[in-house]
Design an enzyme around this catalytic site. Structure first.
Site, PDB file in Angstrom:
ATOM      1  N   GLU A 139       0.854  -1.203   0.000  1.00 23.70           N
ATOM      2  CA  GLU A 139       0.000   0.000   0.000  1.00 23.70           C
ATOM      3  C   GLU A 139       0.880   1.239   0.000  1.00 23.70           C
ATOM      4  O   GLU A 139       1.900   1.253   0.677  1.00 23.70           O
ATOM      5  CB  GLU A 139      -0.830   0.071   1.303  1.00 23.70           C
ATOM      6  CG  GLU A 139      -1.668  -1.120   1.607  1.00 23.70           C
ATOM      7  CD  GLU A 139      -2.156  -1.105   3.066  1.00 23.70           C
ATOM      8  OE1 GLU A 139      -2.000  -0.074   3.765  1.00 23.70           O
ATOM      9  OE2 GLU A 139      -2.673  -2.135   3.492  1.00 23.70           O
ATOM     10  N   LYS A 143       2.469   4.533   1.159  1.00 19.49           N
ATOM     11  CA  LYS A 143       2.625   5.091   2.508  1.00 19.49           C
ATOM     12  C   LYS A 143       2.218   6.559   2.446  1.00 19.49           C
ATOM     13  O   LYS A 143       2.909   7.387   1.857  1.00 19.49           O
ATOM     14  CB  LYS A 143       4.072   4.948   2.980  1.00 19.49           C
ATOM     15  CG  LYS A 143       4.270   5.395   4.414  1.00 19.49           C
ATOM     16  CD  LYS A 143       5.649   4.977   4.909  1.00 19.49           C
ATOM     17  CE  LYS A 143       5.832   5.243   6.382  1.00 19.49           C
ATOM     18  NZ  LYS A 143       5.708   6.640   6.757  1.00 19.49           N
ATOM     19  N   ASP A 149       1.514  10.313   3.431  1.00 20.92           N
ATOM     20  CA  ASP A 149       2.196  11.282   4.290  1.00 20.92           C
ATOM     21  C   ASP A 149       1.150  12.147   4.989  1.00 20.92           C
ATOM     22  O   ASP A 149       0.836  13.255   4.552  1.00 20.92           O
ATOM     23  CB  ASP A 149       3.131  12.138   3.418  1.00 20.92           C
ATOM     24  CG  ASP A 149       4.330  12.596   4.191  1.00 20.92           C
ATOM     25  OD1 ASP A 149       4.405  12.298   5.410  1.00 20.92           O
ATOM     26  OD2 ASP A 149       5.196  13.253   3.586  1.00 20.92           O
ATOM     27  N   TYR A 171      -6.366   1.616   6.861  1.00 22.95           N
ATOM     28  CA  TYR A 171      -5.377   0.624   6.441  1.00 22.95           C
ATOM     29  C   TYR A 171      -4.932  -0.385   7.487  1.00 22.95           C
ATOM     30  O   TYR A 171      -4.110  -1.230   7.214  1.00 22.95           O
ATOM     31  CB  TYR A 171      -4.145   1.301   5.861  1.00 22.95           C
ATOM     32  CG  TYR A 171      -3.450   2.298   6.777  1.00 22.95           C
ATOM     33  CD1 TYR A 171      -2.992   1.930   8.023  1.00 22.95           C
ATOM     34  CD2 TYR A 171      -3.245   3.608   6.355  1.00 22.95           C
ATOM     35  CE1 TYR A 171      -2.359   2.836   8.852  1.00 22.95           C
ATOM     36  CE2 TYR A 171      -2.614   4.521   7.180  1.00 22.95           C
ATOM     37  CZ  TYR A 171      -2.167   4.127   8.425  1.00 22.95           C
ATOM     38  OH  TYR A 171      -1.550   5.026   9.238  1.00 22.95           O
ATOM     39  N   LYS A 196      10.957   3.206   1.650  1.00 23.77           N
ATOM     40  CA  LYS A 196      10.835   4.635   1.386  1.00 23.77           C
ATOM     41  C   LYS A 196      11.421   5.009   0.032  1.00 23.77           C
ATOM     42  O   LYS A 196      12.381   4.397  -0.430  1.00 23.77           O
ATOM     43  CB  LYS A 196      11.573   5.436   2.484  1.00 23.77           C
ATOM     44  CG  LYS A 196      11.067   5.205   3.895  1.00 23.77           C
ATOM     45  CD  LYS A 196       9.761   5.908   4.180  1.00 23.77           C
ATOM     46  CE  LYS A 196       9.940   7.309   4.716  1.00 23.77           C
ATOM     47  NZ  LYS A 196      10.521   7.412   6.032  1.00 23.77           N
ATOM     48  N   CYS A 218      24.817  42.673  12.196  1.00 24.87           N
ATOM     49  CA  CYS A 218      23.473  42.102  12.234  1.00 24.87           C
ATOM     50  C   CYS A 218      22.562  42.848  11.261  1.00 24.87           C
ATOM     51  O   CYS A 218      22.462  44.070  11.330  1.00 24.87           O
ATOM     52  CB  CYS A 218      22.921  42.203  13.659  1.00 24.87           C
ATOM     53  SG  CYS A 218      21.174  41.787  13.791  1.00 24.87           S
ATOM     54  N   CYS A 253      19.696  44.807  13.507  1.00 23.28           N
ATOM     55  CA  CYS A 253      19.952  45.968  14.372  1.00 23.28           C
ATOM     56  C   CYS A 253      21.252  46.678  14.038  1.00 23.28           C
ATOM     57  O   CYS A 253      21.543  47.731  14.598  1.00 23.28           O
ATOM     58  CB  CYS A 253      19.936  45.554  15.838  1.00 23.28           C
ATOM     59  SG  CYS A 253      21.410  44.637  16.318  1.00 23.28           S
ATOM     60  N   CYS A 265      24.856  38.006  16.564  1.00 18.58           N
ATOM     61  CA  CYS A 265      24.692  39.440  16.756  1.00 18.58           C
ATOM     62  C   CYS A 265      25.036  39.786  18.203  1.00 18.58           C
ATOM     63  O   CYS A 265      24.608  39.105  19.129  1.00 18.58           O
ATOM     64  CB  CYS A 265      23.241  39.788  16.467  1.00 18.58           C
ATOM     65  SG  CYS A 265      22.753  41.389  17.066  1.00 18.58           S
ATOM     66  N   CYS A 302      18.723  44.292  20.200  1.00 17.85           N
ATOM     67  CA  CYS A 302      18.361  43.777  18.876  1.00 17.85           C
ATOM     68  C   CYS A 302      16.899  43.317  18.879  1.00 17.85           C
ATOM     69  O   CYS A 302      16.526  42.443  19.654  1.00 17.85           O
ATOM     70  CB  CYS A 302      19.276  42.613  18.503  1.00 17.85           C
ATOM     71  SG  CYS A 302      18.855  41.859  16.928  1.00 17.85           S
TER      72      CYS A 302
HETATM   73  S1  IVH Z   1       0.524   0.506   8.810  1.00 24.10           S
HETATM   74  C1  IVH Z   1       1.946  -1.111  13.006  1.00 24.10           C
HETATM   75  N1  IVH Z   1      -0.029   1.516   6.485  1.00 24.10           N
HETATM   76  O1  IVH Z   1       3.362   5.392   8.599  1.00 24.10           O
HETATM   77  C2  IVH Z   1       2.096  -0.196  11.875  1.00 24.10           C
HETATM   78  N2  IVH Z   1       1.019   2.921   8.068  1.00 24.10           N
HETATM   79  O2  IVH Z   1       6.004   5.002   9.794  1.00 24.10           O
HETATM   80  C3  IVH Z   1       0.806   0.355  11.424  1.00 24.10           C
HETATM   81  N3  IVH Z   1       1.382   5.191   7.291  1.00 24.10           N
HETATM   82  O3  IVH Z   1       2.430   5.762  11.928  1.00 24.10           O
HETATM   83  C4  IVH Z   1       0.962   1.284  10.313  1.00 24.10           C
HETATM   84  N4  IVH Z   1       0.506   4.933   5.301  1.00 24.10           N
HETATM   85  O4  IVH Z   1       1.015   6.970  10.184  1.00 24.10           O
HETATM   86  C5  IVH Z   1       0.508   1.737   7.682  1.00 24.10           C
HETATM   87  N5  IVH Z   1      -0.612   2.258   4.385  1.00 24.10           N
HETATM   88  C6  IVH Z   1      -0.092   2.486   5.573  1.00 24.10           C
HETATM   89  C7  IVH Z   1       0.435   3.751   5.939  1.00 24.10           C
HETATM   90  C8  IVH Z   1       0.975   3.917   7.197  1.00 24.10           C
HETATM   91  C9  IVH Z   1       1.089   5.788   6.138  1.00 24.10           C
HETATM   92  C10 IVH Z   1       2.050   5.868   8.427  1.00 24.10           C
HETATM   93  C11 IVH Z   1       1.390   5.675   9.762  1.00 24.10           C
HETATM   94  C12 IVH Z   1       2.456   5.160  10.681  1.00 24.10           C
HETATM   95  C13 IVH Z   1       3.687   5.506   9.936  1.00 24.10           C
HETATM   96  C14 IVH Z   1       4.805   4.577  10.310  1.00 24.10           C
END
Ligand code: IVH
Length: 666
Positions: free
Chosen positions: A107, A109, A111, A214, A301, A395, A398, A413, A419
């Protein structure tokens, strides 16, 4: 936050900076330092033996707290195919499996920020942020305002279930929101966190937040046998599950990673990798957790995002502590969906080391929340008119001289007390307990009065009683508290010299050094005159300053720098006219070492012998060379020899270095 060299920071200071950065990032959603500096701080703290736990934010004040039924954990990261293979090997080894391929669900990840949703009797009953993993904030009312979140679950859902997912803000919504913000958010993640953590749910409702579900939390009946089936149930119950999630085998992971990587820039939301979760839930349960992360999942990542653009200008920002920090202004460039216009340049040396010139084409990098950085200069593309940057020695705020002590990377400074960039911090320090100790002038009041324009210099503090009527009229004040404040201020118009010196907030002049100076010079005027005269290298005053034990060359330089600044001298005159600064008449009767005779023996490890002697004397003790019946204390350094034996025979109290420090009060 100051960018002091790491080795000049005590472990406490390192930990304090890490904690401050964590709070800024997690609680306030406003990062104050870039990732590189943050990592460096953590590495240094760990090198010195600190054990740092997973970063998280404590529950913020203002929200109720919710203890998670099962801790909300993080994920281990991998960055390369070999690391992913190792992860799979570890799983196989742990479970005693043969070499057959593992099955995962992959899945994106997201942000954003993770959220725990509890449904009781199929109604959303509470929602909690991750917080520090153990305890989060109760954001139920805010979460209810999310558009794509089911508030009720259908009949086939368990009567008690916790579901986890990620709240995020789509890029388009982030850009639209920022257009309305006086202080724009740095990225969609910060915007999502800032929007969710609003005390007024109506504000959250007005922001466009989304959710992908998720993960499993606790449930009173099992829902599925595989994660893929679990995601199916979530979909059926009305949750949004990421459409790119897919069941894959181990061998397909690298391809999947590449495919999502290619889609990344075009996705409507930010992702920073792909999460691979072992599909079989029974195996997940057997694998369990190691430390703060599950053994059955990993985040692969993406590499940091980079782009090339032109460096248009370098400007200097002045921090609260007077640190001058260079910042690059760039031709705006889109880096992974975020328009970047500024990058940090860290410090003076960094500019020289990378030979960064205004007009250069530079490669910049950002990753997630990081303040973008310049990673390289494309020297081959340097235009002929690119100009070397010369770091200012004054600086920009000031105009005071900015000095860079030998061995340090940061130029500061010296305007200090005058300042505008530093004044609030200076005022807070000035009023604090070890300094003027003005009751009622805490940080909040200082900030309030400064904002009202009543406190522009520390001398203004003593004019506050003239504003008593106005203060009384402020919210939360009244005649009584205003009168109390005036009295507290007047009570401090008599001040011991050491406290006065300390209150000035001159760098490196903490309480101990302020005492040494006060003890040595005795009175305000001779001290001031000596500091001014000491500007001339080789002058008697400079030599005298140099021989005060405990005052090393860098401290002397700070003192001289402070007095070289005309604003500071004018301010001292204004202050001394309003105050009666008490002479330092020698050691007080009540210090624990007053009147005692001390012998040092062995090699002292945390201070030099001359400093130890000066500190002892400043605390009123007499230091002698040999142990006799008249000796009160013997301070033992390493490899102490016959003096220690003799002291023990005479029954004289033996002190460790730490005990001596405690008694001498430093
Ligand atoms: S599973 C036990 N699935 O990534 C772990 N986390 O670095 C449960 N995150 O704190 C997390 N997308 O906020 C999972 N598809 C995804 C995710 C995900 C983003 C975040 C989540 C977690 C962090 C861990």
């Amino acid at each position: 936050m100051s960018e002091a060299p790491l080795d000049s920071l005590t472990l406490e200071a390192l930990l304090a900076q890490i904690a401050e950065a964590d709070l800024a990032y997690h609680r306030d959603d406003r990062p104050i330092i870039d990732d590189a500096r943050y990592d460096a701080l953590k590495r240094e703290a760990e090198r010195r033996g600190a054990v740092l736990t997973e970063v998280g934010a404590p529950a913020a004040a203002g929200f109720g707290k919710i203890r998670h039924a099962q801790p909300m954990l993080s994920l281990d990261n991998v960055f390369a195919p070999e690391e992913f293979t190792e992860f799979c090997t570890r799983i196989r080894r742990f479970l005693g499996l043969d070499a057959s391929a593992l099955h995962f669900v992959a899945e994106p990840k997201i942000d954003g920020l993770s959220i725990s949703l509890t449904y009781q009797n199929r109604q959303l009953s509470r929602a909690a942020t991750r917080g520090d993993g153990e305890e989060g904030e109760d954001v139920t009312d805010n979460v209810r305002t999310l558009a794509n979140l089911p508030l009720h679950l259908p009949e086939d859902a368990p009567t008690l279930i916790e579901i986890r997912g990620e709240i995020y803000m789509a890029r388009a919504d982030f850009i639209a929101l920022n257009a309305t913000q006086a202080r724009p958010f740095a990225n969609p993640r910060n915007a999502a966190a800032g929007s969710l953590r609003q005390l007024d749910p109506r504000i959250t409702a007005s922001r466009k937040l989304s959710l992908f579900a998720y993960a499993r939390g606790a449930a009173n009946v099992p829902v599925a046998q595989t994660h893929w089936q679990y995601l199916d149930s979530l979909r059926r119950w009305g949750f949004k599950v990421n459409p790119l999630a897919a069941p894959i085998t181990e061998a397909d992971a690298a391809d999947f990673q590449a495919r999502i990587g290619a889609l990344r820039a075009d996705l409507p939301y930010d992702i920073d990798g792909v999460v691979y979760k072992l599909d079989d839930l029974a195996l997940q349960d057997r694998l369990g957790f190691a430390g703060r992360a599950p053994r059955w999942a990993v985040a692969w990542k993406f590499p940091a995002e980079r782009a090339i653009t032109r460096l248009e200008a370098i400007d200097i920002q002045v921090g609260r502590t007077g640190a001058l920090t260079p910042r690059a202004t760039l031709t705006p460039v889109n880096v992974g969906g975020v328009i970047v216009t500024h990058a940090t340049l860290h410090n003076e040396d960094e500019i020289t080391r990378k030979d960064i010139r205004v007009g250069d084409m530079v490669e910049i990098q950002r990753a997630g929340d990081v303040i973008p950085q310049i990673v390289a200069v494309l020297a081959a593309q340097r235009p002929p008119d690119a100009v070397k940057f010369s770091f200012p020695d004054h600086c920009p705020i000031c105009g005071a001289l900015a000095i860079r002590p030998e061995g340090e990377v940061v130029r500061r400074c010296t305007g200090g007390l005058s300042c505008p960039a530093q004044i609030v911090e200076r005022l807070i320090h000035f009023c604090a307990r070890p300094a003027f100790d003005i009751e009622g002038m805490g940080e909040k009041t200082v900030r309030e009065f400064h904002a009202l324009g009543w406190l522009n210099t520390v001398a203004d503090i003593f004019a506050l009683p003239d504003l008593e009527a106005k203060i009384a009229g402020l919210d939360g004040w009244g005649t009584l508290s205003a009168a109390k404040l005036s009295a507290a201020i007047r009570a401090r118009q008599r001040i011991p010299l050491a406290r006065f010196i300390y209150a000035l907030g001159i760098r490196r002049i903490g309480e101990a050094n302020a005492k040494l100076l006060a003890r040595h010079y005795g009175q305000f005027a001779p001290w001031r005159d000596a500091m001014i005269a000491a500007q001339i290298i080789g002058s008697d005053a400079r030599l005298e300053l140099g021989v005060i034990s405990g005052i090393g060359p860098s401290i002397a330089e700070e003192l001289v720098g402070f007095f070289a600044e005309p604003h500071n001298r004018a301010l001292l005159d204004a202050l001394s006219a309003q105050l009666s600064i008490e002479d330092d008449t020698g050691p007080g009767e009540n210090t624990p070492l007053a009147g005692k005779t001390i012998v040092f023996t062995g090699t002292l490890e945390t201070i030099t012998r001359p400093e130890a002697k000066a500190r002892a004397e400043a605390a009123g003790a007499k230091v002698t060379e040999s142990v006799s019946k008249r000796t009160d204390y013997v301070v033992l350094g390493a490899d102490a020899g016959s003096k220690a034996t003799k002291a023990a025979a005479l029954g004289i109290a033996l002190l460790t270095e730490a005990e001596f420090r405690a008694l001498a009060g430093f």
